[in-house]
Enzyme design. Sequence first.
Site, PDB file in Angstrom:
ATOM      1  N   MET A  33     -43.735  -8.280 107.532  1.00  0.00           N
ATOM      2  CA  MET A  33     -44.233  -9.655 107.695  1.00  0.00           C
ATOM      3  C   MET A  33     -45.180  -9.711 108.898  1.00  0.00           C
ATOM      4  SD  MET A  33     -41.346 -12.257 106.394  1.00  0.00           S
ATOM      5  CE  MET A  33     -40.384 -12.368 107.881  1.00  0.00           C
ATOM      6  N   GLY A  34     -45.673  -8.549 109.330  1.00  0.00           N
ATOM      7  CA  GLY A  34     -46.626  -8.520 110.441  1.00  0.00           C
ATOM      8  C   GLY A  34     -45.951  -8.677 111.788  1.00  0.00           C
ATOM      9  N   ARG A  59     -38.542 -11.186 116.294  1.00  0.00           N
ATOM     10  CA  ARG A  59     -37.940 -12.417 116.836  1.00  0.00           C
ATOM     11  C   ARG A  59     -37.491 -12.255 118.291  1.00  0.00           C
ATOM     12  NH1 ARG A  59     -36.260 -13.404 111.087  1.00  0.00           N
ATOM     13  NH2 ARG A  59     -37.295 -15.324 110.486  1.00  0.00           N
ATOM     14  N   GLN A 101     -38.554 -16.803 101.708  1.00  0.00           N
ATOM     15  CA  GLN A 101     -37.339 -16.349 102.386  1.00  0.00           C
ATOM     16  C   GLN A 101     -37.002 -17.166 103.632  1.00  0.00           C
ATOM     17  OE1 GLN A 101     -39.180 -12.309 102.969  1.00  0.00           O
ATOM     18  NE2 GLN A 101     -38.045 -12.322 104.880  1.00  0.00           N
ATOM     19  N   HIS A 135     -41.927  -0.918 113.604  1.00  0.00           N
ATOM     20  CA  HIS A 135     -42.786  -0.788 112.421  1.00  0.00           C
ATOM     21  C   HIS A 135     -43.619   0.490 112.512  1.00  0.00           C
ATOM     22  CE1 HIS A 135     -42.388  -5.338 112.518  1.00  0.00           C
ATOM     23  NE2 HIS A 135     -42.047  -5.073 111.267  1.00  0.00           N
ATOM     24  N   GLY A 178     -36.346  -0.830 107.584  1.00  0.00           N
ATOM     25  CA  GLY A 178     -35.545  -0.563 108.782  1.00  0.00           C
ATOM     26  C   GLY A 178     -34.070  -0.856 108.545  1.00  0.00           C
ATOM     27  N   GLU A 179     -33.215  -0.018 109.125  1.00  0.00           N
ATOM     28  CA  GLU A 179     -31.760  -0.242 108.993  1.00  0.00           C
ATOM     29  C   GLU A 179     -31.276  -1.402 109.850  1.00  0.00           C
ATOM     30  OE1 GLU A 179     -29.714   3.422 109.764  1.00  0.00           O
ATOM     31  OE2 GLU A 179     -30.204   4.232 107.787  1.00  0.00           O
TER      32      GLU A 179
HETATM   33  O1  PAF Z   1     -38.048  -7.292 106.767  1.00  0.00           O
HETATM   34  C1  PAF Z   1     -39.101  -7.904 106.528  1.00  0.00           C
HETATM   35  O2  PAF Z   1     -40.084  -7.829 107.285  1.00  0.00           O
HETATM   36  C2  PAF Z   1     -39.179  -8.779 105.288  1.00  0.00           C
HETATM   37  O3  PAF Z   1     -37.961  -9.365 105.001  1.00  0.00           O
HETATM   38  C3  PAF Z   1     -39.738  -8.030 104.064  1.00  0.00           C
HETATM   39  C4  PAF Z   1     -38.851  -6.879 103.639  1.00  0.00           C
HETATM   40  C5  PAF Z   1     -41.126  -7.502 104.382  1.00  0.00           C
HETATM   41  C6  PAF Z   1     -39.840  -9.003 102.883  1.00  0.00           C
HETATM   42  O4  PAF Z   1     -40.632 -10.089 103.187  1.00  0.00           O
END
Ligand code: PAF
Length: 280
Positions: free
Chosen positions: A30-31, A189, A61, A37, A149-150
Amino acid sequence: MKSIASPAELRQILKEWRRDGQRVAFVPTMGNLHAGHGHLVREAGKRADRVVVSIFVNPLQFGPKEDFDRYPRTPGEDAALLESLNVDLLFSPSVADMYPRGRDSSTLVDVPDLSGILCGEFRPGHFVGVATVVAMLLDLVQADCALFGEKDFQQLTIIRRMAEDLLMPTEIIGVPTIREADGLAMSSRNRYLTATERVIAPQLYATLSIARNALLSGKADYATIEAQGRTILASHGFRPDYFTVRDAVTLQVPGPDTVDRVILVAAWLGRARLLDNVRV
Ligand code: PAF
């Protein structure tokens, strides 16, 4: 790095790569990318000839009172990081590209056993939104493997189950959590933490570690371990949604058939809802 928004263009590029026999790894995000990442992207690069990353803040979501509007969006910095990591293709669709009929009329994907428990209890509809968008993205990219990611352990478990149930060809790979030097799991976050809260935040992982040591020393009274975890967190100023020991495959309370256990926590610190987990 090529950067595109159109699903049709994405399909075309992927078709050409596949025709040339190239192996593709995919990292959906989600950037607001951070070192966690970056690690996923590097792991993707080890497994394939081509790496595709998506950036899409998925409205489906987020609940009506959640942080969709203020979710941090940093497209320029994200693109620069991905370029430096030799990503081949960045896919950043618009909401209209993904949900042309609007969010209330879209086809949904649900993993019923897993999506209503733990975080699903506190964020109704969240995992239907996640499963739906990930199913769409996996279908678009048709990658050989996709990496998650876990840290978001329930999300990873749901995506694995969905891919298995829908006979998806993409291998789902979980990548261990990347932590700051003081133990705090990296997360977009974490930005919501004030300086004071940032000093307290590593206590989340410290509390998980105390519980893991108790389990490893042979204690199996889960209710007591969970209550202790919640008490320690509250004493540091967290507001725990849950702190619980689960079977790492089913996410149910461990039973006689459980091989792997995981301790999962979700807790608020100020306006940040932090997630973390440790395997036992
Ligand atoms: O973990 C995230 O960043 C999001 O939930 C995902 C898997 C990209 C789905 O929008």
